[in-house]
Design an enzyme around this catalytic site. Sequence first.
Site, PDB file in Angstrom:
ATOM      1  N   ASP A 243       0.830  -1.192   0.000  1.00  0.00           N
ATOM      2  CA  ASP A 243       0.000   0.000   0.000  1.00  0.00           C
ATOM      3  C   ASP A 243       0.870   1.250   0.000  1.00  0.00           C
ATOM      4  O   ASP A 243       2.049   1.209   0.356  1.00  0.00           O
ATOM      5  CB  ASP A 243      -0.893   0.037   1.257  1.00  0.00           C
TER       6      ASP A 243
ATOM      7  N   LYS B 144      -4.067   2.665  -2.490  1.00  0.00           N
ATOM      8  CA  LYS B 144      -5.223   3.507  -2.776  1.00  0.00           C
ATOM      9  C   LYS B 144      -4.952   4.905  -2.258  1.00  0.00           C
ATOM     10  O   LYS B 144      -4.345   5.082  -1.210  1.00  0.00           O
ATOM     11  CB  LYS B 144      -6.484   2.942  -2.106  1.00  0.00           C
TER      12      LYS B 144
ATOM     13  N   MET C 128      -8.799   8.969   8.769  1.00  0.00           N
ATOM     14  CA  MET C 128      -9.420   9.272   7.473  1.00  0.00           C
ATOM     15  C   MET C 128     -10.570  10.284   7.640  1.00  0.00           C
ATOM     16  O   MET C 128     -11.622  10.155   7.023  1.00  0.00           O
ATOM     17  CB  MET C 128      -9.937   7.987   6.803  1.00  0.00           C
TER      18      MET C 128
END
Length: 364
Positions: free
Chosen positions: A144, A166, A277
């Site tokens: 990642d 991502k 997030m």
Amino acid sequence: MSVGLDFSGKRVLVVGGAHAARRVLARYLTSGATVYHLAGPGPHSPVSLVVPGVTAPVFPRSVGAWDALIAAVDLVAVVETTPHTDAVIAAACSRHRTWLSREIAASTSPVGSVTLVGGGPGLERLLTVGALAALNAADIVYYDRLGPTDRLEEWAPGAEHVDVGKAPGHHAVPQRDAERMMVASALAGRTVVRLKGGDPFVFGRGGEEVLACRAAGVPVTVISGVTSAIAVPAAAGIPVTHREVSHLFTVISGHAPITDSELTHLIGLGGTIVVLMGIGTLQQMAAGLARLGMRIDMPVAIIERGFAHDQRSTFGRLDTIGALAAHAGVRSPAVVVIGDVVSLAAHGDEAAADLLREAATLQA
């Protein structure tokens, strides 16, 4: 093989079958060594010079007594052999003062395995010993963007590295495709590492990947990592719990807006709220918490790019943090901390340690 040693120009003889020795061969080739491979059961088997894409015999069958072979190299790496042959090799290495290393054989099962590895919040020194061992044994690493990757070539030498990371609003490789890729590699007999930022089971979709492996009959294990929910606030001098300040903390995802019901429960719990997030929903969350009863002067901190050289902390209150974040241009990746513990570090990262010591003294 010790990760980090320089084998450039060294002559290395690897003893063991090609499949079992594949990781060892790859590691020494990656390190810059001149690698010879003895796959047969004894000293009269052909020895081959290993070049990526080429395997060329360099010793005829009539040449290959252990003394001659071992005298010609700088190191012997034994992957698999019989106890008798191992003793003969060790004696010859001792006579010729040639280094001897006994290496772990790669899996020879028809089905490989998958290991989910938590890489922590991106700082190399927060990788666990288990994480490094798994990387060192990998045939292929799916990684990642938030995991530590600067030295991936060294940690997983000779392995194939595949970026499946991502970014907010952009999933170059969809989650289901990443799962299919991992499973397909394992079913082909490869040792797979899925390197993720933070901890695989803290908003890392690790549970989904474990289920995908189990459904396909692929052995899967998890190596936990340091989660940014705790480590990044700590890097800014904020303890998520502190005696007589906060006796609990709640970690939530701010990826989607938090409902009023959820916000009401958070306020009722008290303690520290850590939001991962959460930059995109920060305004909504702060306004909702204030509207539903949290005091407007509650300290709030946003820590951007935790552990990076340009880590930045923005401090404010519940009623000001939205405007401060907009003015400062706060962006992901970032961790939001809401609670009285923030006041322990609100004077800046450098003063945090002094404030914590003072608080401990007052409460002792």
